[in-house]
Design an enzyme around this catalytic site. Structure first.
Site, PDB file in Angstrom:
ATOM      1  N   PHE A   1      41.410  40.841 -78.403  1.00 23.74           N
ATOM      2  CA  PHE A   1      40.062  40.412 -78.053  1.00 23.74           C
ATOM      3  C   PHE A   1      39.671  39.290 -79.012  1.00 23.74           C
ATOM      4  CE2 PHE A   1      39.409  43.521 -81.388  1.00 23.74           C
ATOM      5  CZ  PHE A   1      38.338  43.019 -82.110  1.00 23.74           C
TER       6      PHE A   1
ATOM      7  N   ASP B   1      42.421  49.043 -76.889  1.00 23.92           N
ATOM      8  CA  ASP B   1      41.503  48.332 -77.776  1.00 23.92           C
ATOM      9  C   ASP B   1      42.355  47.323 -78.523  1.00 23.92           C
ATOM     10  OD1 ASP B   1      38.536  49.309 -77.993  1.00 23.92           O
ATOM     11  OD2 ASP B   1      39.705  51.122 -77.695  1.00 23.92           O
ATOM     12  N   ASP B   2      41.711  46.480 -79.307  1.00 21.06           N
ATOM     13  CA  ASP B   2      42.410  45.438 -80.051  1.00 21.06           C
ATOM     14  C   ASP B   2      43.057  44.446 -79.087  1.00 21.06           C
ATOM     15  OD1 ASP B   2      41.568  46.970 -82.151  1.00 21.06           O
ATOM     16  OD2 ASP B   2      43.526  47.696 -82.727  1.00 21.06           O
ATOM     17  N   SER B   3      44.381  44.402 -79.004  1.00 18.71           N
ATOM     18  CA  SER B   3      45.058  43.363 -78.218  1.00 18.71           C
ATOM     19  C   SER B   3      45.387  43.854 -76.813  1.00 18.71           C
ATOM     20  CB  SER B   3      46.334  42.903 -78.937  1.00 18.71           C
ATOM     21  OG  SER B   3      47.110  44.009 -79.359  1.00 18.71           O
ATOM     22  N   TRP B   4      44.352  44.174 -76.061  1.00 24.56           N
ATOM     23  CA  TRP B   4      44.531  44.700 -74.710  1.00 24.56           C
ATOM     24  C   TRP B   4      44.244  43.670 -73.621  1.00 24.56           C
ATOM     25  CZ3 TRP B   4      40.366  44.266 -71.582  1.00 24.56           C
ATOM     26  CH2 TRP B   4      39.114  44.090 -72.206  1.00 24.56           C
TER      27      TRP B   4
END
Length: 706
Positions: free
Chosen positions: A207, A303-306
């Site tokens: 994100f 979450d994070d790099s999704w």
């Protein structure tokens, strides 16, 4: 639950206390053989794109990139200089001044709103010189940058005092990087036979989180659903080859606002998103196949790099994940997880076992009370789980922080016990529900089901996220649709349509409301017996005869100055209300005025209507100036739904006390009653077979077999 090498005795003790069946590692922690061989299943956390600094240093063009725009600079003469990275955190970004990247750089005269011709600017030594400027015009430079510090690692360094090497991230679109990442995963799987589940945290693209160099505005921009961190010359070239037209820096920079999810997307952005989603799904499927080949399961942490693998999107199921893990602060996030197309749904509780929590709170540091934080989140989570359960729960972080935190440890034990009981009830049959179908309308439709762009604490100024949170625990059927869906006839399966947002945003709809076919279909829907709830600035758009395009249904409009010479309808607030109105839950939107004399005002603030209702043909409509979630507000929303639709509430369990909620599980003849207050509560609960009085301790969740 998380384990930690060096704390083997603690790990096994807490596993027994909390009833864990799986032990996992977390960022910055490892599991020792004493833990991995203790008889528990093992999750191993990997982030496929980071911890490859040696490869990144050898192949700097394989790092991930993004466009950045300089802050506007005022031209004082006909020549000026721009430092493109002024104001940015230079430990996060590095200019990509390769010939391949500079093809996409742009300089803009923002005062005139036109790009500067290529021959009138040049770059050297980190600066851009612009010639033939118009004095006192503002200019910006849009440039491609390498992201030289992976954002989650960067956050933990700056917030939780990590001191490890600054991790970089690789882009799987780079051929050598993609080959390397696949080989790395194969080697990792072979070297970790103890791992049962590979927990991918997450996939490829973070994100968007852009740091500034001034601590007064450390976060310059954050958007959990933005695609700005997916860009590179290779991606742009591949896009042009497939779609037949080229994207520019301005397609991402958007006059410095970037392409935030809260804005209505351009057709170009929609094309680019689909392009990235297909790419991510294809590459993710290859990783899952590798993991499966080694006899392991593949779970993804959503979450994070999704970005690019939205679980409600049309490509997600093709990846073949065995499970999805969602960190949750709220009820709508539980519903997001529970409804996805994977075999196993898991939520990660908060607070995370880190010293510092959200907003710098000292959660596990001196002065913190993590048990209070845990219950604050649990109150949101459990009401959603009572409607639709998940399969698993967990925690993450540093387990040693639980030492001496007896109140927190006991709180997690109690929550885990309640979760297992809820899960058991759901396994035997669904809770009773009202025959009431609620449809939320916004630009993104089902792609952003049960979400906006971030967690509750990051989007809590948005009316719709509060409505979503309320809906997540109500005994009604909920779905999310787009404006195109409306024109394709989906309203035939709807009882109440909800439109909420600010003028021009993706949630209200912006220029979508200039489509007569859309307006006609919704008008027909309500006139023939459907119901409409508008909140904030629903259906607001410029250019029509009313600011709210659906004002003719709602009976209210917003005056932004156009009606200065027009007297509004006067009104008196209804003295006999059809249900209890929670005034604190409804803020006033300035300028709201009645435009129809038959519009009933149910509540007002300082002479501004904040809740109205109106008969429209055979249907009904209601307007809310806004909506702020609380347990009482959720009950008010339910009462409003019942009132508009004339629905009999006897099919579900409803509490008389507004700080309590209930769910009835007929298969087990069990009533679940929740006290969302930190004070004792007594409530009468009406359920399909009668009424009972229930006494609850503070925060208690009680299971009553009848």
């Amino acid at each position: 639950m998380p384990g930690e090498a060096g704390y083997e005795e603690l790990t096994l003790k807490m596993a027994e206390l909390w009833g864990a069946d799986v032990i996992r590692d977390s960022d910055g922690t490892k599991l020792s053989p004493e833990i991995t061989e203790a008889g528990y299943k093992i999750y191993s956390t990997i982030c496929i794109i980071r911890e490859h600094n040696a490869f990144a240093n050898a192949h700097p063009d394989a790092q991930q990139q993004c466009f950045l725009s300089s802050d506007p600079v005022l031209a004082e003469t006909d020549t000026m200089m721009i430092d493109p990275l002024a104001g940015y955190f230079r430990e996060q970004f590095e200019l990509n001044d390769s010939d391949d990247a500079m093809r996409y750089w742009q300089v803009w005269d923002r005062t005139a709103g036109i790009p500067v011709e290529d021959g009138k600017w040049h770059y050297a030594d980190g600066r851009i010189t612009v010639t033939d400027c118009v004095p006192y015009h503002r200019y910006t430079a849009s440039v491609l940058c390498m992201r030289i510090w992976e954002e989650i690692n960067m956050y933990n360094h700056t917030t939780n005092s990590w001191t490890s090497e600054h991790l970089r991230q690789l882009d799987p679109r780079h051929p050598l990087a993609w080959e390397y990442l696949q080989d790395w995963l194969r080697n990792w799987c072979a070297e970790n036979p103890q791992t049962d589940v590979v927990r991918l945290t997450s996939l490829f693209y973070n994100f968007v989180w852009i740091f500034g160099d001034d601590l007064r505005r450390r976060t310059r921009f954050v958007d959990w659903a933005s695609y700005d961190f997916t860009v590179s010359p290779a991606a742009l070239d591949a896009f042009e080859k497939e779609y037949g037209y080229a994207l520019t820096a301005e397609d991402f920079i958007n006059k410095g606002k970037l392409q935030a999810t809260h804005r209505v997307p351009t057709a170009r952005k929609r094309d680019y998103m689909d392009f990235i989603q297909r790419f991510v799904a294809e590459k993710a499927r290859a990783l899952v196949d590798i993991i499966h080949a080694y006899g392991k399961q593949a779970y993804v942490f959503y979450d994070d790099s999704w970005v690019g693998m939205e679980p409600w999107g049309k490509y997600f199921a093709s990846i073949g994940f065995d499970g999805l893990i969602k960190c949750v602060f709220s009820g709508f996030e539980c519903r997001l997880c529970a409804g996805t197309d994977v075999p196993v749904h898991e939520i990660r509780f908060h607070p995370y076992l880190f010293p510092v929590g959200l907003g710098g709170l000292p959660t596990f540091a001196e002065g913190g009370h993590p048990e209070n934080d845990a219950y604050d989140y649990w109150l949101h989570v459990r009401r959603a789980l009572a409607r639709e359960c998940v399969d698993r729960i967990g925690l993450g972080g540093y387990l040693h922080l639980t030492i001496g935190q007896d109140a927190f440890n006991e709180a997690i034990r109690a929550m885990a016990a309640d979760f297992r009981r809820l899960k058991e009830l759901h396994a035997h049959g669904a809770p009773s529900s009202l025959k009431l179908r609620v449809t939320v309308l916004h630009t993104w439709g089902s792609l952003r089901s049960w979400s906006l762009s971030g967690h509750f604490h990051e989007t809590d100024q948005n009316t719709l996220i509060h409505i979503n949170e309320a809906l997540s625990g109500l005994p009604v059927d909920v779905r999310f649709i787009s404006f195109d869906d409306v024109k394709n006839g989906v309203l035939k399966d709807t009882d109440v349509l909800i439109s909420a947002g600010r003028q021009g945003d993706a949630w209200s709809g912006g220029d979508a409301w200039k489509d007569p076919e859309l307006v006609t279909e919704i008008t027909r829907f309500v006139y023939e017996g459907g119901c409409l709830i508008g909140a904030g600035e629903p259906s607001a758009a410029e250019g029509g005869d009313t600011r709210f395009t659906l004002a003719h249904i709602l009976g209210v409009d917003r005056d932004a100055g156009e009606y200065a010479c027009h007297q509004p309808w006067t009104f008196e607030t209804e003295k006999e209300l059809p249900f209890a109105v929670t005034g604190d839950a409804i803020p006033a939107t300035p300028g709201i005025r009645l435009i129809a004399p038959d519009t009933k005002v149910l509540a007002e603030k300082n002479g501004v209507p904040v809740m109205t209702a109106r008969q429209f043909g055979k249907g009904r409509a209601a307007y809310l100036g806004g909506f702020i979630y609380s347990t009482a507000a959720a009950r008010m929303l339910l009462d409003l739904l019942l009132y508009l639709t004339r629905t009999d509430a006897e099919a579900a369990a409803l509490c008389e006390n507004p700080v309590t909620e209930a769910a009835w599980f007929p298969a087990d003849r069990t009533l679940v009653v929740m006290n969302d207050s930190r004070e004792p509560a007594v409530t009468a609960v009406r359920y399909p077979e009668g009424t009972v009085s229930v006494r609850l301790a503070p925060l208690e969740m009680k299971f009553i077999t009848l």
